[in-house]
Design an enzyme around this catalytic site. Structure first.
Site, PDB file in Angstrom:
ATOM      1  N   TRP B  99       0.728  -1.173  -0.118  1.00 61.86           N
ATOM      2  CA  TRP B  99      -0.012  -0.052  -0.156  1.00 61.86           C
ATOM      3  C   TRP B  99       0.815   1.255   0.001  1.00 61.86           C
ATOM      4  O   TRP B  99       0.407   2.262  -0.774  1.00 61.86           O
ATOM      5  CB  TRP B  99      -1.019  -0.047   1.314  1.00 61.86           C
ATOM      6  CG  TRP B  99      -2.020  -1.166   1.015  1.00 61.86           C
ATOM      7  CD1 TRP B  99      -1.703  -2.531   1.771  1.00 61.86           C
ATOM      8  CD2 TRP B  99      -2.838  -1.433   0.193  1.00 61.86           C
ATOM      9  NE1 TRP B  99      -2.627  -3.366   1.331  1.00 61.86           N
ATOM     10  CE2 TRP B  99      -3.411  -2.724   0.091  1.00 61.86           C
ATOM     11  CE3 TRP B  99      -3.326  -0.777  -1.120  1.00 61.86           C
ATOM     12  CZ2 TRP B  99      -4.545  -3.196  -0.649  1.00 61.86           C
ATOM     13  CZ3 TRP B  99      -4.599  -1.223  -1.816  1.00 61.86           C
ATOM     14  CH2 TRP B  99      -5.013  -2.390  -1.460  1.00 61.86           C
ATOM     15  N   ASP B 166      -2.124   6.863   6.084  1.00 60.29           N
ATOM     16  CA  ASP B 166      -3.246   6.162   5.626  1.00 60.29           C
ATOM     17  C   ASP B 166      -3.458   5.029   6.945  1.00 60.29           C
ATOM     18  O   ASP B 166      -2.676   4.253   7.316  1.00 60.29           O
ATOM     19  CB  ASP B 166      -2.645   5.105   4.471  1.00 60.29           C
ATOM     20  CG  ASP B 166      -3.213   4.235   4.195  1.00 60.29           C
ATOM     21  OD1 ASP B 166      -4.646   3.947   4.647  1.00 60.29           O
ATOM     22  OD2 ASP B 166      -3.169   3.473   3.322  1.00 60.29           O
ATOM     23  N   LYS B 190     -12.851  -1.558   7.107  1.00 60.66           N
ATOM     24  CA  LYS B 190     -12.142  -2.433   7.986  1.00 60.66           C
ATOM     25  C   LYS B 190     -12.904  -2.203   9.286  1.00 60.66           C
ATOM     26  O   LYS B 190     -13.780  -2.813   9.719  1.00 60.66           O
ATOM     27  CB  LYS B 190     -10.692  -2.350   8.192  1.00 60.66           C
ATOM     28  CG  LYS B 190      -9.989  -1.922   6.821  1.00 60.66           C
ATOM     29  CD  LYS B 190      -9.732  -2.980   5.903  1.00 60.66           C
ATOM     30  CE  LYS B 190      -8.668  -2.726   4.925  1.00 60.66           C
ATOM     31  NZ  LYS B 190      -8.426  -3.892   4.026  1.00 60.66           N
TER      32      LYS B 190
END
Lengths: 357, 357
Positions: B99, B166, B190
Site C-alpha cells: 500500500w 493512511d 475495515k
C-alpha cells in the site's frame, strides 16, 4: 402512514429490492455472513458482479464491444475523469442545465470546450435540437435527463464524433440505442442503486483514445482491465444494483418500465395541464419522464406552502422543487408505483376544488 | 454453522450494527422510508452526519482544528489525491509494503518522492525506526498498519514536517495522538463501515497548503467547505459508519477496544509462538494487532491445505494469507469477538496434537 417517495435522488427502490437487501445485510445467500462483511474477492461477490454485468447487457441491449465498470464516487467525479481521459484538444458540450455546466467547468481544465448548443436563454426549459456538431471534436457530451429543470432527450441523437452521455437520472428508464454512444455514465442513485456507486458503459475502442497519462484510479483503462476490482469496489451498492436489475427483468424489462414511466408521466402532466392551480415549466415535447416540474399557476403563487402541507398529509415526500426552478418536482423514477402518482394527482384535484377561483 | 469472519476487508462489523442496518434498510427511524431511499439533504441524514462527526471526534479525541470528511472511493483514490493536494516539490514516504508502494507510485506524478525509510530489504517484516526526516519535505507519509504483511506502528511518530497517515486498517483500534498528524485518512471498510466510503481527518491549516488548482472533486477544500455534501455522498456506508461509532462508544470506546484488541492478538500470537506447526512472519515488536500473519513452520509446509480445511470445518472464514506472504492471515478487526480467536487457537492446537512430529 404509507410514504410516497418522490425524492430526486437518492430515490425510491423497488420494495422487493429493499426486502432482499435487508435480508442480505443479515445473511447473504445463506453464507452465514452479512453482505456488508464479505470479501470483494469472494466467489459470492464474483457471482454478483457477473450477474449484474449479464443483466445490464441484456436489459439495455449493450453490444459486446462495450464494457461496464462500477466506480466509487458519482457523476461529479466522472465530470473531470471523462475530460481527463478523452479531452486532448477540444470537446463539445450541450448545456442543458446545472449538471451540464458542472461537467463543462471540469472539462475546461483539460482543453478547449465548445458549447455547441444551450438552452440557457430560456432557463433550460427545453432541449436544444438540430444543432451542428463540428467534426473536429474529441467528443460530444450531453446530459440526457436534467433532474433540476425536468427536461429530457427523447431520442438518441446522432453525432459525427464520439457521443458521451451522462445518464445518471434516466438510465434504464427507456430503451436506448447504445451503439450511438461511445460512453454512457452516471451516478447510480436514481434508477439503479443507493448512493455510493457510479457506472460507466464504455465502448472498447475508447480506451485507445485516452489522451494522457493519468493517476491509476482516474484512467478508465484501470477499471476496465481489472473488471472494477483494481481496488475494493462499493460492494453493497453494487449488490443492490444487481437486485434492481433482477427486479427490472422480472417485471418485463426496459420495454415494460418505459410503458409504465410514460403512463405515470402522462397521468401527472395531464393533471398539471388541466388543473387551473398549476402549470408546467418545460416545453411539452422535452418534458422529462423522470423529473416532473411544476409551479403554482399565476395568481395562485401564495398557495404553494399550503399545497406542500396537503401533500405531506397524504404521505407524499420529496416534491419540493429545486431552488433554481421553485415550485414542485415529482421525481417518478422506475421504482415509483403508479399509485403514488395517483395519490399526488388526487391531492392536486382536491386542492383545486378547494381553492380554484 | 456460526461463521468466524477473519476477512481482511471488507470485514466483520458488530452484530448490533448489522441488525440495526438491516432494520434501517426496511424503515429508517420510523420514517416509512428505507435508509437507501432517503435524500442526502434530508434532516434524517443531516442527523446521521452530525452524530458521526460528534462520535468520531469524541472517540478519537480529535482536536477542534481538524475537520472530518467522507469521500466516495477508497484509499487508492486518496493516494493520488493526497499528492495532488499537497505535493508541490518533494514529499517523504516510508515504504512498508504494497500500500505504501502504491501511494508512492501515485505521488511521483506530482513531484519528487524521497523514500526516507523502507523495510523492503526483509520483505516488509518490520517497521523502520529512528530514520531521519528532512525538514524540507512538503509532508511525510506513512501507512500505519500493513494489512498484507501484518506490521503496525505501535506509536505515533514525531515528524518535523506535516505527517500524513493512511490508517485504513487500524483506525479506531487504538488511541492515537491526532495532534501529531496533519492528516489521517483511509478506506473505511475495515473498522468503520462496509466498502464504499473513505474518511479523511484534516488539520484545517492544511487547506492553505494545497499546492495546485485541482478538479473540484479532487480538492480537499471542496469537501471540507461543503461538509462532504458537495455531491451525493455514499449515504448508506456513512450511516453504517455512524452505527459502528455508536457501537464502539457503547462498549467503552477506543480504550476498551484497544484492550480487547491486545487481548485477542496476544491469544493468537502466543499460540503461534508456542505451537510447533506454525511460525509468525513479522518482527515481534512490530506485529500488527489487526492482521496476524503466520505460516506453517519448517517441515510442516505441506500441511497448509489441510489446516485450511480444518479451519473451514469450524466455520473459520478469510484466513488465507496474501499471495505475497503465503500461509495465513487472521484479520482481527475491532468487531471480531475474542471467541472467534479462541476457535482458531483451538483449531491450531488440535491440528498440532494430530500432526506434531
Amino acid at each position: 402512514m404509507k410514504k410516497h417517495n418522490f425524492n430526486a435522488g437518492p430515490s425510491i427502490l423497488a420494495d422487493e429490492v429493499i426486502e432482499n437487501a435487508a435480508k442480505a445485510v443479515l445473511d447473504f445467500n445463506g453464507s452465514g455472513l452479512s453482505v456488508l462483511s464479505i470479501s470483494h474477492r469472494s466467489k459470492e461477490f464474483d457471482a454478483v458482479m457477473e450477474e449484474a454485468d449479464r443483466l445490464f447487457r441484456e436489459l439495455l441491449a449493450i453490444p459486446d464491444n462495450y464494457r461496464i465498470v462500477y466506480l466509487g464516487g458519482g457523476a461529479s467525479t466522472l465530470f473531470y475523469e471523462v475530460a481527463a481521459n478523452f479531452l486532448g484538444r477540444k470537446a463539445g458540450y450541450v448545456n442543458t442545465g446545472v449538471w451540464s455546466k458542472k461537467a463543462i467547468k471540469e472539462a475546461k481544465r483539460y482543453g478547449e470546450v465548445e458549447v455547441v448548443a444551450s438552452s440557457e436563454d430560456r432557463n433550460f426549459t427545453y432541449i436544444p435540437k438540430g444543432f451542428a456538431v463540428p467534426a473536429d471534436l474529441d467528443y460530444l457530451h450531453i446530459t440526457s435527463n436534467n433532474t433540476i429543470y425536468g427536461t429530457e432527450y427523447h431520442e438518441d441523437i446522432s453525432s459525427p464524433v464520439p457521443l458521451i452521455a451522462d445518464m445518471s437520472s434516466d438510465i434504464l428508464s427507456r430503451p436506448v440505442d447504445v451503439s450511438k454512444y461511445a460512453m454512457i455514465y452516471g451516478g447510480a442513485q436514481k434508477n439503479l442503486a443507493p448512493a455510493g456507486v457510479a457506472f460507466a458503459i464504455i465502448r472498447e475502442d475508447m480506451l485507445d483514445r485516452i489522451v494522457r497519462d493519468l493517476p491509476t484510479m482516474v484512467s478508465f483503462r484501470t477499471h476496465v482491465e481489472n473488471n472494477s476490482m483494481f481496488n475494493t469496489p462499493p460492494v453493497f451498492p453494487i449488490y443492490v444494483l444487481m437486485e434492481t436489475l433482477r427486479w427490472l427483468k422480472s417485471i418485463g424489462g426496459v420495454g415494460e418500465i418505459f410503458r409504465r414511466n410514460r403512463e405515470k408521466a402522462a397521468l401527472l402532466y395531464d393533471e398539471i395541464d388541466r388543473n387551473p392551480l398549476f402549470r408546467g415549466t418545460v416545453e411539452k415535447e422535452d418534458r422529462s419522464l423522470m423529473n416532473i416540474c411544476f409551479v403554482m399557476a399565476d395568481g395562485y403563487e401564495e398557495l404553494a406552502p399550503e399545497f406542500m402541507e396537503a401533500a405531506k398529509a397524504r404521505g407524499i415526500v420529496g416534491i419540493k422543487g429545486h431552488r433554481l426552478v421553485g415550485g414542485f418536482r415529482a421525481s417518478c423514477y422506475n421504482a415509483l408505483p403508479a399509485e403514488s402518482v395517483r395519490v399526488l394527482v388526487e391531492c392536486m384535484q382536491e386542492f383545486a376544488a378547494k381553492h380554484a377561483k
